[in-house]
Design an enzyme around this catalytic site. Structure first.
Site, PDB file in Angstrom:
ATOM      1  N   GLN A 102       7.945 -38.189 -65.299  1.00 41.31           N
ATOM      2  CA  GLN A 102       8.854 -38.983 -65.823  1.00 41.31           C
ATOM      3  C   GLN A 102       8.886 -40.376 -64.968  1.00 41.31           C
ATOM      4  O   GLN A 102       9.425 -41.428 -65.385  1.00 41.31           O
ATOM      5  CB  GLN A 102      10.116 -38.758 -65.847  1.00 41.31           C
ATOM      6  CG  GLN A 102      10.197 -37.321 -67.036  1.00 41.31           C
ATOM      7  CD  GLN A 102      11.218 -36.454 -66.887  1.00 41.31           C
ATOM      8  OE1 GLN A 102      12.186 -36.691 -67.473  1.00 41.31           O
ATOM      9  NE2 GLN A 102      11.188 -35.373 -66.124  1.00 41.31           N
ATOM     10  N   VAL A 104       8.224 -43.583 -62.599  1.00 42.46           N
ATOM     11  CA  VAL A 104       7.508 -44.853 -62.635  1.00 42.46           C
ATOM     12  C   VAL A 104       6.982 -45.426 -61.382  1.00 42.46           C
ATOM     13  O   VAL A 104       6.440 -46.663 -61.190  1.00 42.46           O
ATOM     14  CB  VAL A 104       8.384 -45.925 -63.501  1.00 42.46           C
ATOM     15  CG1 VAL A 104       8.589 -45.677 -64.719  1.00 42.46           C
ATOM     16  CG2 VAL A 104       9.739 -46.385 -62.605  1.00 42.46           C
ATOM     17  N   ASP A 105       7.050 -44.554 -60.260  1.00 38.43           N
ATOM     18  CA  ASP A 105       6.950 -45.241 -59.031  1.00 38.43           C
ATOM     19  C   ASP A 105       5.430 -44.947 -58.408  1.00 38.43           C
ATOM     20  O   ASP A 105       5.115 -45.575 -57.439  1.00 38.43           O
ATOM     21  CB  ASP A 105       7.959 -44.504 -57.902  1.00 38.43           C
ATOM     22  CG  ASP A 105       7.620 -42.702 -57.810  1.00 38.43           C
ATOM     23  OD1 ASP A 105       6.661 -42.350 -57.904  1.00 38.43           O
ATOM     24  OD2 ASP A 105       8.808 -42.279 -57.531  1.00 38.43           O
ATOM     25  N   HIS A 120       7.058 -42.435 -68.563  1.00 36.50           N
ATOM     26  CA  HIS A 120       7.865 -43.577 -68.830  1.00 36.50           C
ATOM     27  C   HIS A 120       7.222 -44.893 -68.032  1.00 36.50           C
ATOM     28  O   HIS A 120       7.945 -45.820 -68.001  1.00 36.50           O
ATOM     29  CB  HIS A 120       9.147 -43.356 -68.242  1.00 36.50           C
ATOM     30  CG  HIS A 120       9.846 -42.075 -68.643  1.00 36.50           C
ATOM     31  ND1 HIS A 120      11.114 -41.472 -68.210  1.00 36.50           N
ATOM     32  CD2 HIS A 120       9.789 -41.534 -70.070  1.00 36.50           C
ATOM     33  CE1 HIS A 120      11.314 -40.597 -69.009  1.00 36.50           C
ATOM     34  NE2 HIS A 120      10.712 -40.735 -70.286  1.00 36.50           N
ATOM     35  N   CYS A 128       3.365 -59.369 -70.975  1.00 43.55           N
ATOM     36  CA  CYS A 128       3.958 -60.423 -71.830  1.00 43.55           C
ATOM     37  C   CYS A 128       4.432 -59.870 -72.947  1.00 43.55           C
ATOM     38  O   CYS A 128       3.307 -59.172 -73.618  1.00 43.55           O
ATOM     39  CB  CYS A 128       2.868 -61.768 -72.021  1.00 43.55           C
ATOM     40  SG  CYS A 128       3.700 -63.031 -73.067  1.00 43.55           S
ATOM     41  N   GLY A 193      12.197 -31.431 -59.899  1.00 43.95           N
ATOM     42  CA  GLY A 193      13.170 -32.471 -59.406  1.00 43.95           C
ATOM     43  C   GLY A 193      13.383 -33.377 -60.842  1.00 43.95           C
ATOM     44  O   GLY A 193      13.496 -34.614 -60.884  1.00 43.95           O
ATOM     45  N   SER A 195      16.470 -33.483 -64.021  1.00 42.70           N
ATOM     46  CA  SER A 195      17.729 -32.717 -64.496  1.00 42.70           C
ATOM     47  C   SER A 195      17.658 -32.441 -65.959  1.00 42.70           C
ATOM     48  O   SER A 195      18.514 -31.711 -66.646  1.00 42.70           O
ATOM     49  CB  SER A 195      18.981 -33.868 -64.577  1.00 42.70           C
ATOM     50  OG  SER A 195      18.308 -34.869 -65.310  1.00 42.70           O
ATOM     51  N   PRO A 220      17.225 -28.395 -56.163  1.00 45.97           N
ATOM     52  CA  PRO A 220      18.384 -27.888 -55.276  1.00 45.97           C
ATOM     53  C   PRO A 220      19.553 -27.647 -56.085  1.00 45.97           C
ATOM     54  O   PRO A 220      20.250 -26.502 -55.736  1.00 45.97           O
ATOM     55  CB  PRO A 220      18.605 -28.974 -54.334  1.00 45.97           C
ATOM     56  CG  PRO A 220      18.044 -30.222 -54.935  1.00 45.97           C
ATOM     57  CD  PRO A 220      16.755 -29.862 -55.840  1.00 45.97           C
TER      58      PRO A 220
HETATM   59  P1  OAD Z   1      17.525 -37.342 -62.533  1.00 48.11           P
HETATM   60  O1  OAD Z   1      18.232 -38.584 -61.983  1.00 48.11           O
HETATM   61  O2  OAD Z   1      18.265 -37.204 -63.982  1.00 48.11           O
HETATM   62  O3  OAD Z   1      17.596 -36.080 -62.194  1.00 48.11           O
HETATM   63  C1  OAD Z   1      17.135 -35.727 -60.814  1.00 48.11           C
HETATM   64  C2  OAD Z   1      16.785 -34.266 -60.484  1.00 48.11           C
HETATM   65  O4  OAD Z   1      16.427 -34.234 -58.974  1.00 48.11           O
HETATM   66  C3  OAD Z   1      18.264 -33.495 -60.462  1.00 48.11           C
HETATM   67  O5  OAD Z   1      18.398 -32.531 -61.278  1.00 48.11           O
HETATM   68  C4  OAD Z   1      18.608 -33.325 -59.065  1.00 48.11           C
HETATM   69  O6  OAD Z   1      19.219 -31.880 -58.891  1.00 48.11           O
HETATM   70  C5  OAD Z   1      16.996 -33.304 -58.441  1.00 48.11           C
HETATM   71  N1  OAD Z   1      17.130 -33.576 -56.917  1.00 48.11           N
HETATM   72  C6  OAD Z   1      17.516 -34.270 -56.170  1.00 48.11           C
HETATM   73  N2  OAD Z   1      16.994 -34.379 -54.901  1.00 48.11           N
HETATM   74  C7  OAD Z   1      16.064 -33.624 -55.082  1.00 48.11           C
HETATM   75  C8  OAD Z   1      14.919 -33.105 -54.086  1.00 48.11           C
HETATM   76  N3  OAD Z   1      14.951 -33.690 -52.616  1.00 48.11           N
HETATM   77  N4  OAD Z   1      13.896 -32.330 -54.378  1.00 48.11           N
HETATM   78  C9  OAD Z   1      13.906 -32.022 -55.804  1.00 48.11           C
HETATM   79  N5  OAD Z   1      14.703 -32.303 -56.703  1.00 48.11           N
HETATM   80  C10 OAD Z   1      15.846 -33.092 -56.327  1.00 48.11           C
HETATM   81  O7  OAD Z   1      16.025 -37.628 -63.075  1.00 48.11           O
HETATM   82  P2  OAD Z   1      14.985 -37.501 -64.009  1.00 48.11           P
HETATM   83  O8  OAD Z   1      15.448 -36.095 -64.755  1.00 48.11           O
HETATM   84  O9  OAD Z   1      13.600 -37.713 -63.694  1.00 48.11           O
HETATM   85  O10 OAD Z   1      14.061 -42.534 -67.593  1.00 48.11           O
HETATM   86  O11 OAD Z   1      15.520 -38.425 -65.298  1.00 48.11           O
HETATM   87  C11 OAD Z   1      15.025 -38.475 -66.317  1.00 48.11           C
HETATM   88  C12 OAD Z   1      14.823 -39.848 -66.814  1.00 48.11           C
HETATM   89  O12 OAD Z   1      16.149 -40.407 -66.959  1.00 48.11           O
HETATM   90  C13 OAD Z   1      14.034 -40.935 -65.846  1.00 48.11           C
HETATM   91  O13 OAD Z   1      12.737 -40.889 -65.944  1.00 48.11           O
HETATM   92  C14 OAD Z   1      14.563 -42.363 -66.246  1.00 48.11           C
HETATM   93  C15 OAD Z   1      16.028 -41.717 -66.332  1.00 48.11           C
HETATM   94  O14 OAD Z   1      16.904 -42.701 -67.249  1.00 48.11           O
HETATM   95  C16 OAD Z   1      13.641 -43.945 -67.877  1.00 48.11           C
HETATM   96  O15 OAD Z   1      13.556 -44.768 -67.084  1.00 48.11           O
HETATM   97  C17 OAD Z   1      12.928 -43.955 -69.421  1.00 48.11           C
END
Ligand code: OAD
Length: 255
Positions: A102, A104-105, A120, A128, A193, A195, A220
């Protein structure tokens, strides 16, 4: 074994030919890139609808473009961490490996992973909205720097936007289809990693489970899918993933 002590997990990993991994923002936290949710999350401090929607961009293109430039600067200065490198290692040893992200980096690609299914988009690319002309980071930088009001315009006059999926926009169908097939065909499905709050990406582990895949979560914290996974490995991905790969290699080589 360092972290895989569960007999069912060992049995399933031993015979699995098809393993899929879904990563989220958490895997890049140890590279210095903030996640979206939680205490340090971007969406805890900023409003997603004011920064990550087409309406926001159209209403205030300078603000949105500046925010994406700021995030690009952080990403450019960062490097893949041991979690990204462990996933690259998995790609080398799993017979049929699929990586869905998910994020984009682009850090998986910088760690050497190939065929990354990006749900994503990729923040380093821009295009454009009128003529679809694509701009690399350096081409975009040129336009951005030479434009004092920070509203990036294409030579055709259209606005240039980041190649990411915003709220209200669909995931490119081809990418989602690949991810869906990877999930339903997997014998082991690992989330790292994430949520698991944003659909349709968060549906993938559920589809995998429905098709008898063995679910492993590396995180975690408790997440929206923690209760349905078969094995929870609690800890940061930079620590857990290298140990996971070591154990997996041991499982494969054991008689
Ligand atoms: P979130 O920010 O929702 O969740 C990050 C998860 O990483 C959480 O469950 C944390 O507990 C966990 N976490 C934190 N530190 C960590 C570490 N060092 N190692 C492992 N896990 C760790 O991110 P995403 O689930 O990726 O969408 O979010 C999904 C989407 O929501 C993103 O792609 C973005 C956002 O809106 C778009 O931009 C379309």
């Amino acid at each position: 074994m360092e972290i895989i002590n569960d007999q069912e997990a060992i049995k399933r990993l031993k015979v699995a030919r098809r393993i899929a991994v879904l990563t989220g923002a958490g895997i890049s936290v140890e590279s210095g890139i903030p996640p979206f949710r939680g205490e340090e999350g971007l969406w805890t401090k900023l409003s997603p609808l004011e920064l990550a929607s087409f309406e926001a961009f159209y209403t205030n293109p300078a603000r949105v473009s500046e925010w994406y430039q700021h995030r690009r600067n952080i990403i450019e200065k960062s490097s893949p961490n041991p979690g990204h490198l462990a996933i690259k290692k998995l790609e080398e040893i799993v017979p049929d490996f699929k990586l869905i992200t998910q994020n984009v980096d682009g850090l998986h690609q910088r760690a050497g992973s190939t065929d990354v299914i990006e749900l994503h988009g990729n923040i380093m690319e821009n295009y454009c909205v009128c003529c679809n002309q694509h701009y690399s980071t350096s081409e975009f930088d040129e336009v951005f720097r030479h434009n004092s009001n920070h509203i990036p315009h294409c030579y055709c006059g259209g606005l240039i936007r980041p190649n990411v999926v915003w709220f209200g926009e669909p995931i490119p169908a081809e990418n989602y289809e690949k991810a869906y097939h990877a999930a339903i065909q997997s014998e082991v499905f690992i989330t790292v990693g994430t949520s698991a709050q944003v659909t349709p990406a968060a549906d993938l582990p559920r589809y995998a489970k429905r098709n008898n895949s063995y679910l492993i979560e590396i995180n975690p914290n408790h997440t929206a899918i923690s209760d349905i996974v078969d094995l929870n490995l609690r800890g940061t991905s930079g620590t857990i993933l290298p140990m996971f790969v070591k154990d997996y290699q041991e499982i494969l080589s054991a008689d």
